[in-house]
Motif scaffolding. Structure first.
Motif, PDB file in Angstrom:
ATOM      1  N   GLN A 190       0.830  -1.272   0.084  1.00  0.00           N
ATOM      2  CA  GLN A 190       0.075  -0.131   0.046  1.00  0.00           C
ATOM      3  C   GLN A 190       0.912   1.165   0.025  1.00  0.00           C
ATOM      4  OE1 GLN A 190      -3.208  -0.648   2.562  1.00  0.00           O
ATOM      5  NE2 GLN A 190      -3.379   1.203   3.144  1.00  0.00           N
ATOM      6  N   THR A 191       0.370   2.159  -0.636  1.00  0.00           N
ATOM      7  CA  THR A 191       1.054   3.640  -0.453  1.00  0.00           C
ATOM      8  C   THR A 191       0.491   4.259   0.486  1.00  0.00           C
ATOM      9  OG1 THR A 191       1.034   3.660  -2.818  1.00  0.00           O
ATOM     10  CG2 THR A 191       1.496   5.854  -1.816  1.00  0.00           C
ATOM     11  N   PRO A 192       1.736   4.728   1.598  1.00  0.00           N
ATOM     12  CA  PRO A 192       1.474   5.360   2.876  1.00  0.00           C
ATOM     13  C   PRO A 192       0.838   6.794   2.585  1.00  0.00           C
ATOM     14  CG  PRO A 192       3.693   4.721   2.589  1.00  0.00           C
ATOM     15  CD  PRO A 192       3.205   4.328   1.393  1.00  0.00           C
ATOM     16  N   GLY A 193      -0.102   7.225   3.453  1.00  0.00           N
ATOM     17  CA  GLY A 193      -0.645   8.606   3.268  1.00  0.00           C
ATOM     18  C   GLY A 193       0.292   9.543   4.021  1.00  0.00           C
ATOM     19  N   PRO A 194      -0.053  10.646   4.197  1.00  0.00           N
ATOM     20  CA  PRO A 194       0.811  11.419   5.041  1.00  0.00           C
ATOM     21  C   PRO A 194       1.040  11.134   6.594  1.00  0.00           C
ATOM     22  CG  PRO A 194      -0.827  12.518   3.917  1.00  0.00           C
ATOM     23  CD  PRO A 194      -1.347  11.322   3.772  1.00  0.00           C
ATOM     24  N   GLY A 195       2.009  11.006   7.044  1.00  0.00           N
ATOM     25  CA  GLY A 195       2.467  10.389   8.361  1.00  0.00           C
ATOM     26  C   GLY A 195       2.279   9.075   8.659  1.00  0.00           C
ATOM     27  N   GLN A 196       2.315   8.379   7.427  1.00  0.00           N
ATOM     28  CA  GLN A 196       2.291   6.994   7.522  1.00  0.00           C
ATOM     29  C   GLN A 196       3.670   6.300   6.880  1.00  0.00           C
ATOM     30  OE1 GLN A 196      -1.482   6.035   5.304  1.00  0.00           O
ATOM     31  NE2 GLN A 196      -2.245   5.548   7.337  1.00  0.00           N
ATOM     32  N   ILE A 197       3.929   4.967   7.395  1.00  0.00           N
ATOM     33  CA  ILE A 197       5.023   4.371   6.844  1.00  0.00           C
ATOM     34  C   ILE A 197       4.652   2.928   6.463  1.00  0.00           C
ATOM     35  CG2 ILE A 197       6.807   5.661   8.066  1.00  0.00           C
ATOM     36  CD1 ILE A 197       6.909   3.517  10.058  1.00  0.00           C
ATOM     37  N   ARG A 198       5.313   2.451   5.576  1.00  0.00           N
ATOM     38  CA  ARG A 198       4.888   0.826   5.204  1.00  0.00           C
ATOM     39  C   ARG A 198       5.505   0.154   6.555  1.00  0.00           C
ATOM     40  NH1 ARG A 198       6.696   2.227   0.349  1.00  0.00           N
ATOM     41  NH2 ARG A 198       5.137   2.442  -1.319  1.00  0.00           N
TER      42      ARG A 198
ATOM     43  N   ALA B 161      10.588  -4.240   2.058  1.00  0.00           N
ATOM     44  CA  ALA B 161       9.035  -3.780   2.481  1.00  0.00           C
ATOM     45  C   ALA B 161       8.529  -2.626   2.794  1.00  0.00           C
ATOM     46  CB  ALA B 161       8.467  -4.589   3.751  1.00  0.00           C
ATOM     47  N   GLU B 162       9.567  -1.822   3.470  1.00  0.00           N
ATOM     48  CA  GLU B 162       9.362  -0.326   3.727  1.00  0.00           C
ATOM     49  C   GLU B 162       9.455   0.540   2.327  1.00  0.00           C
ATOM     50  OE1 GLU B 162      12.702   1.171   6.000  1.00  0.00           O
ATOM     51  OE2 GLU B 162      12.029   3.346   5.701  1.00  0.00           O
ATOM     52  N   HIS B 163       9.995   0.228   1.462  1.00  0.00           N
ATOM     53  CA  HIS B 163       9.855   0.874   0.031  1.00  0.00           C
ATOM     54  C   HIS B 163       8.766   0.308  -1.006  1.00  0.00           C
ATOM     55  CE1 HIS B 163      13.263   3.530   0.947  1.00  0.00           C
ATOM     56  NE2 HIS B 163      13.561   2.859   1.953  1.00  0.00           N
TER      57      HIS B 163
END
Lengths: 405, 405
Positions: A190-198, B161-163
């Protein structure tokens, strides 16, 4: 605050080895026997030809070349039926039992056959026992084959097969549930939104578990929601071990310790004097005499990895019935100076490389507990004591991470 | 007869890396990327709080304790909406983005809250950047994250995963068929008759393959029967690699080379100047541009293990897309004298142990290529050149076996 050593001791004290089961030999790589295996047969079970050739009486071959009468041919899997007398020999294949009377094998490459006669031309007279493995030379019936409490290697698996151990009495492969927590975390896809991380921790911990010989059971992600977290924790308590990441520091939104208590997980400790990874939480759930170890690992990925290496791996060893509590201690020489300005012992990512003078530890470029890129360039950690400055060439304790060469 | 080095070179020349596929990240541990992965985001993607606490302007905190006005609370996963002005701060959780205006975080443990006011008592004035990880501090977008041709470690899996790399472009896990041959061999579960032994090689090789990161495909046992052997070989040629054990020496019953030729497997070499394991056979089957590597390993179990380590493992590395052809060379010091009276280089089982002065190699009690019990007490081999006598303390080339610590 607990030291690393005291935290490890508390973990090991809280966890008994898991009970034995009978597992197929084909699935036993890396598992530990719960009782020693003993030889069920002499190995080899008979005096065995180690080459294709002619079984001879060495006394007949004092002055090669020598010509003998071939009285029988014995392929592997067959049994000789005749005794070799003076001037006689038996054609024999690798692995076949030596016939009575013979005491050596001369390789087929050194023979010239003519009907039932063969001329043998070894470069020197054969010694008694040449190209023969004597019955019981490797191991005699009743001797210990493989010790309990030691991970089974490929050679040990082959040896157990040779002696008929299938299935084998072992501690079964540990199942370890992995759950990532936090409203800021989204899956890798998933693509992180603002303030988010994978979520890096879930995939990292699952891979580290597989590398350490356990079976990861991924439970995915759960946000900072008490009911959802409780449901996932209950699911995870069916495993041998439950690893959570995130939600164990001091913040108002850190629900993990409270939810674990509600689920009947008894806290053993919270916080260890270590960097990275101080907020580590450890407890045990006693489900009908089948305890589940529960670790709350910090959310920063290198903190999570450090906690896994320092605390989860010893727990896995104990639960899996390994007789030695900790991995072999390594010592390495720093290739560069390293400072630890903080007061906690620092487990700093390094690249360990064997050299003729022992292990070298090269400090990788590393920006701290959130820097997984730096850690991915390392293959282990070096212990830098609190408030210390170590020069290049100084010796440190070192630890190789699971799944790293 | 080919040297070990020439045999390895011939194997590597004959085998191209297998083509790339897209694999789920969760199954990629130990596999190699076929192209480098680059950072898709700055990491961290924003200036990130590394502790739970208060985001402040460090200039406000020159003389602690200091009392500030809390203008907002930002949990992890949320985004600050206000700019921190003089005399103001924002309550913030680990992992949350730092609000504009702030440049440091003071841990919650050092705070005393009273309504919308908070008193902060750090032991010293905070430096700009304290408990903050700057955007891109670990890696900036576009930089190389993970190189191609290197087995993925747990930390690399977490980083990918982070990317957002899921699935990942890798050479898929190799499937390796394993077939034991010979009329004298029975399965581990069966009691051997006269002249028979149980199959150690099949379980040993399957375990060694799993330890080396491949997927074993066990084909069981086949006797010295041309039709049955042909059928099993054809089945094995569907895999990436086919390992046979037994049937490759000079005996009249050694059907393997002939059957392989009939199945269209082109012989690359037969026999290597090495002990144990001289009769090793290697060839390639070109099935519609999808080559299968075929190894005929000797029947004695330690010969089979040695052939696996010296020749099959480099082949697996090449096929799996690893950029380095061979494992890192180790050097070790012998703890006891070892003689090699033969003229072939001897790969002798030893127990390798790290010491502060480098690796020690202890020669285990070992009765030769049929002695799997001796080999199971070792974790690697030391190279003893032909016709040599090495004293205790001499340095040797050493090799750690797959699946051994």
């Amino acid at each position: 605050m607990l030291s690393v050593a005291d935290a490890c001791a508390a973990i090991l004290d809280a966890l008994p080895p898991r009970p034995a089961t009978a597992a197929p030999l084909a699935e036993a790589l890396g598992l530990c026997l719960t009782e020693p295996a003993r030889a069920t047969v002499d190995s080899p079970p008979f005096d065995k030809a180690m080459m294709d050739g002619y079984a001879v009486r060495s006394a007949d071959c004092g002055g090669p070349p020598v010509t003998l009468t071939v009285i029988e041919e014995v392929p592997a899997g067959a049994v000789p039926t005749r005794t070799v007398g003076p001037g006689q020999c038996v054609k024999i294949m690798t692995g076949a039992p030596l016939p009575d009377g013979a005491d050596a094998v001369i390789p087929v490459e050194l023979s010239r056959r003519d009907g039932d006669r063969v001329t043998l031309s070894p470069p020197a007279p054969p010694q008694p026992g040449a190209a023969v493995m004597a019955r019981g030379a490797a191991v005699e019936v009743g001797a210990e084959l493989v010790a309990a409490g030691v991970p089974l290697t490929p050679a040990a698996i082959g040896l157990l097969a040779e002696h008929g151990y299938d299935p084998v009495p072992v501690v079964p492969r540990l199942r370890v549930a992995v759950l990532s927590t936090g409203d800021e975390v989204v899956p890798a896809s998933q693509t992180p939104g603002p303030g988010q991380i994978r979520d890096a921790n879930g995939p990292l911990l699952a891979a580290a578990l597989a590398a350490a010989g356990a079976t990861p059971v991924p439970l995915g992600l759960v946000g900072d929601d008490r009911a959802a977290l409780t449901a996932k924790v209950r699911e995870g308590l069916a495993a041998d071990v439950l690893l959570l990441s995130g939600g164990v520091s001091m913040g108002d939104y850190d629900l993990v310790p409270g939810v674990l208590a509600d689920c009947g997980v008894r806290q053993v400790f919270h916080k260890v004097n270590v960097k990275p990874g101080k907020p580590l939480w450890f407890g045990v759930h006693d489900g009908d005499g089948r305890p589940t170890a529960v670790f709350g690992l910090p959310g920063n990925p290198v903190s999570s990895l450090t906690g896994f290496e320092l605390f989860v791996r010893p727990a896995l060893r104990r639960l899996a019935g390994r007789s030695s509590r900790t991995p072999r201690r390594l010592r390495a020489r720093l290739t560069e100076a390293v400072a630890n300005r903080g007061d906690r012992p620092l487990y700093r990512p390094v690249r360990l490389t064997p050299t003729p003078e022992g292990l070298a530890a090269e400090p990788v470029r590393w920006a701290g507990s959130g820097d997984l890129h730096g850690a991915a360039g390392a293959n282990g950690a070096a212990l830098i004591p609190g408030a210390s400055h170590l020069a290049a060439g100084e010796t440190v304790k070192a630890f190789r991470w699971a799944g790293c060469e």
